[in-house]
Enzyme design. Structure first.
Site, short mmCIF file in Angstrom:
data_model
loop_
_atom_site.label_atom_id
_atom_site.label_comp_id
_atom_site.label_asym_id
_atom_site.label_seq_id
_atom_site.Cartn_x
_atom_site.Cartn_y
_atom_site.Cartn_z
N HIS A 132 0.85 -1.19 0.00
CA HIS A 132 0.00 0.00 0.00
C HIS A 132 0.88 1.24 0.00
CE1 HIS A 132 0.95 -0.91 4.23
NE2 HIS A 132 1.11 0.41 4.30
N HIS A 178 5.77 6.07 -1.67
CA HIS A 178 6.53 4.82 -1.73
C HIS A 178 5.70 3.67 -1.19
CE1 HIS A 178 7.08 5.99 2.45
NE2 HIS A 178 7.35 4.72 2.69
#
Length: 190
Positions: A42, A126
Site C-alpha cells: 500500500h 513509496h
C-alpha cells in the site's frame, strides 16, 4: 487501534509488482531482507499509530470530505529506492501532486480529529517491499534492478483507512495483518 490512511493498488498492479519482487529475491544479498507480502502493499498517506477508539468516529467524519475534495488521479508503480540501509521501496508516477494533496488532507483530518501526529515531513510516495534484517544488507542491487520498472497505470479513486494488526512476538514468520476499516471514493471528476 493502530491506523493509517492509504491508497491500495488494484490487483493487476499487485500482480505486476509480485513478478518484479520474485526476480529481486534472486539477487545477491536478497536473503538478508524481510520481504513484505502482497496483502501489505500500500501507499501510506498518513500514519496515525495507536488511535483511541473514541477518536475514530471523528476521524472517519473528517476523512470523508478529504476524499471528496480530491479528484481521482492516474497512478502507476514506478522505479524504486531505499531509505538508508533498511527499507527498500517501489515508487509512484502519475498524479503525484494530487497524491501529495490527499496525503496532506488525510494528515490534517487526523489532526482535526484530535490524533497527535508526528512532525510534518514532505510526503515521499513509496510502497515498501522489503526491510533489511541488519545494516550489513546491501540494497543497491535491488534499487538498480527496480530503476527501469514501469507498471501499468490505473486510476487512484479511493482513500482507505487501514487497521494494522502487529505480529505476535516470538512467532516465526508472523507478519502484520492489514484490514480496511473504511474507505471513501475520491471525486469522480478527476
Amino acid at each position: 487501534m493502530r491506523l493509517f490512511a492509504a491508497l491500495l493498488p488494484p490487483p493487476p498492479a499487485v500482480d505486476e509488482l509480485s513478478a518484479v519482487v520474485e526476480r529481486l529475491r534472486d539477487l545477491p544479498g536478497a536473503d538478508r531482507l524481510r520481504w513484505t507480502g502482497r496483502p501489505g502493499w500500500h501507499f501510506t498517506l498518513a500514519f496515525m499509530g495507536e488511535v483511541d477508539d473514541a477518536l475514530v468516529p471523528g476521524l472517519r467524519e473528517r476523512l470523508a470530505p478529504a476524499a471528496h475534495r480530491t479528484d481521482a488521479f492516474p497512478l502507476r508503480l514506478h522505479g524504486g529506492g531505499r531509505f538508508g540501509r533498511r527499507a527498500l521501496w517501489v515508487g509512484a508516477a502519475g498524479g503525484l501532486d494530487e497524491m501529495r494533496r490527499l496525503a496532506e488532507r488525510a494528515d490534517a483530518a487526523a489532526r482535526r480529529a484530535g490524533i497527535p501526529m508526528d512532525e510534518h515531513r514532505r510526503y515521499v510516495p513509496h510502497l515498501t517491499i522489503a526491510r533489511a534484517r541488519d545494516d550489513a544488507a546491501d540494497l543497491r542491487p535491488c534499487v538498480e534492478a527496480l530503476a527501469p520498472f514501469e507498471g501499468t497505470g490505473w486510476q487512484a479513486d479511493r482513500l482507505a483507512l487501514v487497521r494494522s494488526n502487529l505480529p505476535v512476538r516470538g512467532v516465526p514468520g508472523e507478519r502484520p495483518r492489514y484490514e480496511v476499516a473504511d474507505s471513501w471514493p475520491l471525486n469522480a471528476a478527476g
